[in-house]
Design an enzyme around this catalytic site. Structure first.
Site, PDB file in Angstrom:
ATOM      1  N   HIS A  50     -38.946  32.819   8.439  1.00 48.85           N
ATOM      2  CA  HIS A  50     -40.383  33.018   8.242  1.00 48.85           C
ATOM      3  C   HIS A  50     -41.171  32.941   9.551  1.00 48.85           C
ATOM      4  O   HIS A  50     -40.888  32.140  10.427  1.00 48.85           O
ATOM      5  CB  HIS A  50     -40.943  32.058   7.186  1.00 48.85           C
ATOM      6  CG  HIS A  50     -41.009  30.613   7.546  1.00 48.85           C
ATOM      7  ND1 HIS A  50     -42.100  30.041   8.168  1.00 48.85           N
ATOM      8  CD2 HIS A  50     -40.140  29.592   7.331  1.00 48.85           C
ATOM      9  CE1 HIS A  50     -41.898  28.741   8.316  1.00 48.85           C
ATOM     10  NE2 HIS A  50     -40.720  28.443   7.821  1.00 48.85           N
ATOM     11  N   ASP A  89     -40.581  25.399  13.631  1.00 43.87           N
ATOM     12  CA  ASP A  89     -40.566  25.775  12.207  1.00 43.87           C
ATOM     13  C   ASP A  89     -41.571  26.910  12.000  1.00 43.87           C
ATOM     14  O   ASP A  89     -42.770  26.663  11.926  1.00 43.87           O
ATOM     15  CB  ASP A  89     -40.945  24.548  11.367  1.00 43.87           C
ATOM     16  CG  ASP A  89     -40.963  24.805   9.888  1.00 43.87           C
ATOM     17  OD1 ASP A  89     -40.465  25.852   9.457  1.00 43.87           O
ATOM     18  OD2 ASP A  89     -41.490  23.947   9.154  1.00 43.87           O
ATOM     19  N   GLU A 119     -44.414  31.608   4.014  1.00 44.43           N
ATOM     20  CA  GLU A 119     -43.414  30.671   3.485  1.00 44.43           C
ATOM     21  C   GLU A 119     -44.012  29.291   3.273  1.00 44.43           C
ATOM     22  O   GLU A 119     -43.694  28.610   2.287  1.00 44.43           O
ATOM     23  CB  GLU A 119     -42.217  30.593   4.449  1.00 44.43           C
ATOM     24  CG  GLU A 119     -41.039  29.784   3.929  1.00 44.43           C
ATOM     25  CD  GLU A 119     -41.054  28.303   4.309  1.00 44.43           C
ATOM     26  OE1 GLU A 119     -40.149  27.567   3.885  1.00 44.43           O
ATOM     27  OE2 GLU A 119     -41.995  27.885   5.035  1.00 44.43           O
ATOM     28  N   GLU A 120     -44.868  28.869   4.196  1.00 49.74           N
ATOM     29  CA  GLU A 120     -45.382  27.496   4.171  1.00 49.74           C
ATOM     30  C   GLU A 120     -46.331  27.220   3.013  1.00 49.74           C
ATOM     31  O   GLU A 120     -46.666  26.071   2.746  1.00 49.74           O
ATOM     32  CB  GLU A 120     -46.091  27.176   5.498  1.00 49.74           C
ATOM     33  CG  GLU A 120     -45.198  27.184   6.728  1.00 49.74           C
ATOM     34  CD  GLU A 120     -44.240  26.000   6.793  1.00 49.74           C
ATOM     35  OE1 GLU A 120     -44.220  25.192   5.830  1.00 49.74           O
ATOM     36  OE2 GLU A 120     -43.523  25.874   7.798  1.00 49.74           O
ATOM     37  N   ASP A 133     -33.751  28.639   8.787  1.00 47.80           N
ATOM     38  CA  ASP A 133     -34.931  27.784   8.927  1.00 47.80           C
ATOM     39  C   ASP A 133     -34.501  26.494   9.612  1.00 47.80           C
ATOM     40  O   ASP A 133     -33.327  26.318   9.952  1.00 47.80           O
ATOM     41  CB  ASP A 133     -35.541  27.500   7.548  1.00 47.80           C
ATOM     42  CG  ASP A 133     -37.050  27.273   7.589  1.00 47.80           C
ATOM     43  OD1 ASP A 133     -37.549  26.748   8.621  1.00 47.80           O
ATOM     44  OD2 ASP A 133     -37.735  27.594   6.604  1.00 47.80           O
ATOM     45  N   HIS A 160     -43.095  19.681  11.299  1.00 47.02           N
ATOM     46  CA  HIS A 160     -44.505  19.791  10.913  1.00 47.02           C
ATOM     47  C   HIS A 160     -45.412  18.928  11.790  1.00 47.02           C
ATOM     48  O   HIS A 160     -46.540  18.627  11.399  1.00 47.02           O
ATOM     49  CB  HIS A 160     -44.710  19.475   9.436  1.00 47.02           C
ATOM     50  CG  HIS A 160     -44.361  20.623   8.538  1.00 47.02           C
ATOM     51  ND1 HIS A 160     -44.866  20.767   7.263  1.00 47.02           N
ATOM     52  CD2 HIS A 160     -43.547  21.692   8.728  1.00 47.02           C
ATOM     53  CE1 HIS A 160     -44.389  21.861   6.710  1.00 47.02           C
ATOM     54  NE2 HIS A 160     -43.571  22.446   7.590  1.00 47.02           N
TER      55      HIS A 160
END
Length: 331
Positions: free
Chosen positions: A63, A165, A197-198, A220, A307
């Site tokens: 992603h 990410d 995606e998130e 990922d 994150h």
């Protein structure tokens, strides 16, 4: 610097929170174009790169989008309240810098009257140094998105910075594409750089629905279990090879695909780890559920501090993931 860092620095620096992936898509397309036969963008913003073959369809997905924040209110003093785009841990946000699409930067801070342990999103704000609401609105409007604005660097064989990410998964796919440039295979290969995606795995399902792959593999990041006094044990460590996902909260991978991914690693002399992620999920779940169902697997890059503005992974894990994926594409 490694080629991994150079690619990550280029696409990782592009502005691309969920739903605003245009700059990332353009950067990836410019690189991927040299290695593929066909490139398209669908209605959701997925970038679909095809290396044509007459055999079975294999889809690889990583992603493009990142987490971020979106301005939802500007007060009379010019401070900006915001909502989250994707999953945020509030403790990672205090006194960090964010950047809006137009280049405006600000600092996230919090209402000091609120005890830190009781902090919620309602107690946070972005300070862009505005004198009042009018001067703030000259730079930022309600509905504008912002992303982490932190340096990216390579040191001691690791990469550190925001948005590994999943820009590092995109890098792994680009490196695999490069390795396949002069390889002849009957497989019909689709390298898909997915959107949103998130915020609910939205792009991957649409792309897989259109492609109808026989097998799909998501690429990922995943958490690690190698930090001091970690609360939850996990059998994945930085620098010990790419991880083959067994399951996470959203998916149980197809055993035959997991075995084939491990075999591809073994064929290349690459040690792999097995991943069971107790929290969270990836595009793998959306790929699996498309149409009447798809056989799926996932290759994960072990990453610390996911994150946060300072994610960390090993260069060697990315390089080996790319080699494994290129080998799997030929099976």
């Amino acid at each position: 610097m490694s080629k991994v860092f150079e690619l990550w620095d280029e696409i990782g620096g592009a502005f691309g929170p969920s739903g605003r992936e245009d700059a990332v898509r353009e950067a990836i397309a410019a690189i991927a174009g040299a290695y593929i036969d066909d490139i398209t963008t669908d209605a959701l913003g997925n970038l679909i790169c095809r290396k044509k073959g007459s055999g079975k369809k294999l889809l690889f997905a990583a992603h493009m989008d990142s987490i971020g924040v979106v301005a939802n209110y500007i007060d009379e003093k010019g401070f900006i309240r915001f909502s989250q785009v994707g999953g945020l841990f509030y403790g990672d946000l205090i006194n960090i810098t964010v950047r809006f699409a137009n280049g405006t930067r600000g600092v996230i801070s919090y209402e000091e009257k609120t005890p830190f342990k009781e902090l919620t999103l309602d107690g946070l704000f972005i300070d862009i140094g505005a004198r009042d609401r009018a001067s703030a609105e000259a730079l930022v409007q309600v509905g504008d998105f912002a992303v982490f604005d932190a340096p990216r660097f390579e040191q001691n064989g690791v990469l550190c910075g925001p948005y590994l990410d999943d820009r590092i998964g995109c890098v792994a796919l680009l490196l695999a594409l490069e390795q396949l440039a002069d390889v002849q295979t009957d497989n019909d290969l689709y390298f898909v750089f997915t959107a949103q995606e998130e915020v609910g795995l939205r792009g991957a399902g649409a792309a897989a629905f259109a492609v109808e792959p026989a097998v799909a593999v998501a690429v990922d990041v995943t958490d690690t279990g190698d930090l001091p006094e970690q609360k939850a044990p996990m059998a994945v460590a930085l620098g010990k090879g790419p991880a083959i996902k067994v399951m996470d909260r959203s998916v149980i991978c197809t055993p035959a695909v997991c075995a084939a991914l491990e075999q591809a690693g073994a064929d290349c002399g690459i040690a792999t780890q097995r991943e069971i992620l107790r929290f969270g999920g990836t595009d793998t779940a959306a790929l699996q559920r498309t149409r009447a169902g798809v056989q799926v697997g996932a290759v994960s890059i072990p990453t610390r501090y996911i994150h946060s503005p300072s994610e960390m992974c090993a260069v060697s894990d990315v390089e080996q993931a790319a080699t494994l994926l290129a080998r799997f594409a030929q099976l």
